[in-house]
Enzyme design. Structure first.
Site, PDB file in Angstrom:
ATOM      1  N   GLU A   1       4.452  44.786  13.581  1.00 16.36           N
ATOM      2  CA  GLU A   1       4.693  44.986  12.150  1.00 16.36           C
ATOM      3  C   GLU A   1       3.688  45.963  11.529  1.00 16.36           C
ATOM      4  OE1 GLU A   1       4.893  40.939  10.580  1.00 16.36           O
ATOM      5  OE2 GLU A   1       7.003  40.860  11.119  1.00 16.36           O
TER       6      GLU A   1
ATOM      7  N   ASP B   1      10.728  33.928  14.326  1.00 18.90           N
ATOM      8  CA  ASP B   1       9.644  33.949  13.336  1.00 18.90           C
ATOM      9  C   ASP B   1       9.687  32.733  12.414  1.00 18.90           C
ATOM     10  OD1 ASP B   1       7.603  34.626  11.658  1.00 18.90           O
ATOM     11  OD2 ASP B   1       8.673  36.231  10.624  1.00 18.90           O
TER      12      ASP B   1
ATOM     13  N   GLU C   1       1.368  28.428  18.002  1.00 17.73           N
ATOM     14  CA  GLU C   1       1.176  28.782  16.591  1.00 17.73           C
ATOM     15  C   GLU C   1       2.321  28.185  15.783  1.00 17.73           C
ATOM     16  OE1 GLU C   1       0.072  32.869  15.542  1.00 17.73           O
ATOM     17  OE2 GLU C   1       1.381  32.755  13.795  1.00 17.73           O
TER      18      GLU C   1
ATOM     19  N   GLU D   1       7.009  29.455   4.594  1.00 13.56           N
ATOM     20  CA  GLU D   1       7.546  30.775   4.272  1.00 13.56           C
ATOM     21  C   GLU D   1       9.072  30.797   4.249  1.00 13.56           C
ATOM     22  OE1 GLU D   1       6.218  33.732   7.060  1.00 13.56           O
ATOM     23  OE2 GLU D   1       7.635  35.232   6.348  1.00 13.56           O
TER      24      GLU D   1
HETATM   25  C1  GCV Z   1       1.113  37.870   8.632  1.00 15.27           C
HETATM   26  C2  GCV Z   1       6.237  37.171   9.482  1.00 15.27           C
HETATM   27  C3  GCV Z   1       5.744  37.109   8.071  1.00 15.27           C
HETATM   28  C4  GCV Z   1       4.576  38.033   7.843  1.00 15.27           C
HETATM   29  C5  GCV Z   1       3.480  37.672   8.845  1.00 15.27           C
HETATM   30  C6  GCV Z   1       4.069  37.807  10.234  1.00 15.27           C
HETATM   31  C7  GCV Z   1       3.070  37.422  11.319  1.00 15.27           C
HETATM   32  O1  GCV Z   1       6.834  38.405   9.737  1.00 15.27           O
HETATM   33  O2  GCV Z   1       6.802  37.405   7.205  1.00 15.27           O
HETATM   34  O3  GCV Z   1       4.123  37.864   6.529  1.00 15.27           O
HETATM   35  O4  GCV Z   1       2.364  38.484   8.679  1.00 15.27           O
HETATM   36  O5  GCV Z   1       5.179  36.949  10.362  1.00 15.27           O
HETATM   37  O6  GCV Z   1       3.134  36.285  11.746  1.00 15.27           O
HETATM   38  O7  GCV Z   1       2.265  38.238  11.706  1.00 15.27           O
END
Ligand code: GCV
Length: 729
Positions: free
Chosen positions: A318, A392, A414, A420
């Site tokens: 990302e 995710d 994790e 979220e």
């Molecule tokens: C910290 C998802 C979340 C992101 C997060 C990412 C990750 O994509 O939307 O906000 O970023 O996971 O776990 O690295």
């Protein structure tokens, strides 16, 4: 007509408050700050009398900051629960002494012949036992090989009192099954929290290191009470500034405060830090100057924080920088940091959450493809940190196929405590059942019984290091987690990291009793409500294996129609693949073949329509709308009824809460009541928006029992939430 200066809702709330104060003895407004560490007077007279007799005096052996914490907690706990001042004595004087300490610090405890039990308890575990002292006097001992173990045992004893357990015949040994039990804070240096729904970051970086908010100590107490022993202070979307001396000094101040509670500090390492704060022109992990920079940086960190835990790293994911920017592998990157940390005993937790826009492969397969070939190439002090599922943190995912597939590399779990994708802080969703579904899943990696729990506790592959991380849900909100029931998820994470074999029900039972009341008329219905809450959310958000249908960026609410984002795998249409024939992602051999990443017989179980569990149906299969489900209904009807069932369950939760509210304080009751109303409204939104959209493909009527949508599809599509919390584009 009488003139009321106050609005009706406020008037009825005040009436409720005054009635509660009058009618419920001991009920007082509570704001949730005390978490599960409330120590109200035991309201069962016989139990209280027994406790007072069994714990008539306290003997605490040893002097250390951790033993000071033990003293403070037992004093605080007994003062509240027993409602008397229990004296601390230098030696037992009567029947009913509570002995707290290590054999090394106390000949009295050493003489109790606890050695076998202490051996079983290991370094962090403890023994709690009812014993008889020389003079024939009954006593209770909480002992460990370490002061930290004594602290953990003290919290356990207090838990027994808080939940009204008999304590006159105790014989307990408890040891953590996982070594590294760690919170991951996605906290930024500007105090915003990525995916945080409980206010701003707890870390007041600007005032650190001088001002030490008392809240930091309560945070450490709360974590120690559930066995959490590490905290990563900063976001995995990392900022190199935290590695500069100014911030290291601040982090060190927190580490100093947390140390007595056994809470080690870790930081996130931005892979490009050598460029951003080091003045180098590369971050290539094989470049000698880069390696030297990290070594010097790590040495410097240990001068500030002598027991620094190590780094958590998100790399080449990302948009984060990483070793692949230089044509190197994840192992090259992780090993470089591991080499720098090894002389100090530090760890690297390298995340497996990677997927690339340029990779046309099914996103669910990419992490496995990337990491399995690297098995056995990581240094001994590297753990690969794997999210529970392959996409995710979706409302429900099958377990990540990496579990079981890397026998030579310690894999740590994790989980996401912050919600979220599960309704932020307003929806009541108890996450332990979801985590248990994953932990208890059989990977078949070494035949039947190769559960995910056995992968991460190291017993399946003999890992040297074991760990479980939870993305924290804490913030500056007075109740820490944004809602009272979200505290249960923090609590459950700690308890499961200590012992993954605990049941979701047992954890909920304990939490409710500690957080609200021991009254069974409250505990039982609320427990049932919590245990059904996750499945309800799955039903009204993503039933039957659907996934990743949330609004773009903020992930608030439904947006299954989104198909305009630049990266294909960021669009919900990538995941549901609805068309006139059916819905779902074909991950069988005729599709992306993600099923082949699971060991036999799971590949076949997941790969065939007649054996795939219904809960994963649309995760693995593209299924015709007219397909006949085991219930005898068509897929379309079944799907629609699941959405409705989710809404109905939330309504039942509202009714449960209304019926039991009088057992607790008005302040917490009222917030939960309003949040459940929000949840009901948003569950309807999810149902209506989703079904309206699916209907454009299925062209079928809603089955009987499903309420018609309140608005048109265009209305749902028009909604936008640029300022939804937790998202910082
Ligand atoms: C910290 C998802 C979340 C992101 C997060 C990412 C990750 O994509 O939307 O906000 O970023 O996971 O776990 O690295």
């Amino acid at each position: 007509m009488p003139v009321h200066p106050l609005p009706r809702s406020l008037r009825s709330w005040l009436l409720w408050l005054s009635l509660t104060l009058l009618l419920v003895p001991g009920a007082r407004a509570e704001d949730g700050y005390a978490l599960w560490l409330r120590y109200p007077r035991v309201d069962d007279a016989a139990r209280l009398a027994a406790y007072r007799a069994t714990l008539a005096e306290v003997y605490v052996a040893g002097a250390s900051p951790t033993m000071d914490a033990v003293r403070d907690e037992i004093r605080r706990g007994l003062r509240g629960l027993l409602d008397v001042e229990v004296p601390e004595v230098a030696a037992p004087t009567r029947a009913g002494t509570l002995l707290l300490g290590t054999p090394a610090a106390s000949p009295l405890i050493a003489a109790l012949a606890l050695e076998d039990a202490l051996q079983a308890a290991g370094e962090e575990g403890y023994v709690i036992r009812s014993v008889t002292l020389d003079a024939g006097r009954p006593a209770t001992v909480v002992a460990s090989h370490t002061d930290l173990g004594v602290l953990y045992g003290t919290f356990h004893l207090l838990r027994l009192l808080q939940t009204h357990h008999p304590i006159d015949d105790l014989d307990l040994v408890s040891a953590p099954r996982i070594q590294h039990r760690i919170l991951n804070h996605w906290d930024n240096l500007d105090r915003t929290v990525e995916r945080g729904y409980a206010g701003f970051s707890l870390w007041d970086w600007h005032k650190l290191p001088d001002y030490l908010d008392p809240r930091y100590t309560d945070y450490a107490r709360a974590n120690a009470s559930i066995g959490i022993n590490g905290t990563v202070l900063t976001n995995v979307n990392a900022n190199a500034w935290v590695l500069t001396p100014m911030y290291l000094e601040k982090a060190a101040a927190l580490a100093d405060l947390f140390r007595p509670y056994g809470l080690r500090v870790y930081l996130t390492a931005r892979f490009s830090a050598p460029i951003e704060i080091g003045g180098l022109d590369t971050a290539d992990p094989l470049d000698p100057a880069v390696r030297a920079w990290w070594q010097a940086k790590v040495d410097e960190i240990y001068r500030y924080i002598p027991d620094f835990g190590g780094f958590l790293v998100k790399a080449n994911s990302e948009g984060q920088p990483g070793p692949q920017d230089y044509g190197r592998t994840h192992a090259d990157g992780a090993n470089m940091l591991a080499d720098a940390l090894a002389p100090h005993g530090g760890l690297v937790m390298w995340r497996a959450f990677v997927y690339a826009a340029e990779n046309p492969e099914d996103r669910a397969k990419q992490a496995y493809d990337e990491f399995v070939p690297l098995d056995g190439t990581f240094r001994d002090n590297v753990l690969v940190q794997v999210k529970n599922g392959p996409i995710d943190f979706q409302p429900r995912e099958p377990f990540h196929p990496l579990f079981g597939a890397m026998p030579q590399t310690p894999l740590m779990m994790e989980f996401q405590i912050t919600k979220e994708y599960l309704g932020f802080a307003t929806h009541l969703v108890y996450l332990a059942p979801m985590w248990k579904e994953v932990l208890d899943a059989d990977t078949y990696a070494r035949g039947p019984g190769s559960t995910v729990a056995r992968v991460i506790d190291g017993s399946l592959h003999g890992y040297d290091h074991t760990g479980m991380a939870g993305v924290a849900n804490t913030g500056t909100d007075r109740n820490w987690s944004g809602s009272h029931f979200d505290q249960a998820n923090w609590f459950a994470f700690g308890r499961l990291a200590w012992d993954p074999s605990l049941t979701a029900e047992a954890i909920a039972d304990t939490w409710i009793r500690m957080t609200f009341t021991n009254d069974p008329a409250f505990v039982e219905p609320v427990k049932r409500m919590m245990l059904g809450s996750w499945e309800a959310a799955v039903h009204y958000m993503t039933p039957l294996g659907l996934h990743h249908l949330m609004g773009t960026g903020h992930h608030y609410g439904p947006a299954p129609w989104v198909d305009t984002l630049s990266r294909p795998e960021w669009n919900p249409v990538y995941y549901h693949r609805a068309d006139s024939v059916g819905i779902g992602f074909d991950r069988t051999a005729t599709g992306s073949d993600a099923v082949s990443q699971y060991a036999p017989p799971l590949d076949s179980i997941y790969g065939h329509l007649d054996t795939v569990p219904e809960k994963y149906l649309l995760w693995f299969h593209h299924v015709p709308w007219a397909y006949e489900m085991p219930s005898g209904r068509t897929l379309w009807d079944e799907l629609a009824l699941r959405y409705q069932a989710g809404v109905d369950t939330v309504r039942a939760m509202q009714a449960t809460w209304a019926a039991v509210g009088h057992h607790i304080d008005a302040e917490r009751f009222e917030q939960v009541r309003v949040f459940l109303a929000i949840q009901e409204k948003e569950a309807r939104w999810w149902r209506d928006a989703s079904l309206s959209y699916w209907q454009t493909f299925s062209r079928r009527p809603l089955p009987e029992g499903v309420e018609p949508p309140a608005h048109t599809l265009d209305y749902y599509r028009s909604l936008s939430f640029p300022y939804a919390p937790g998202h910082f584009p």
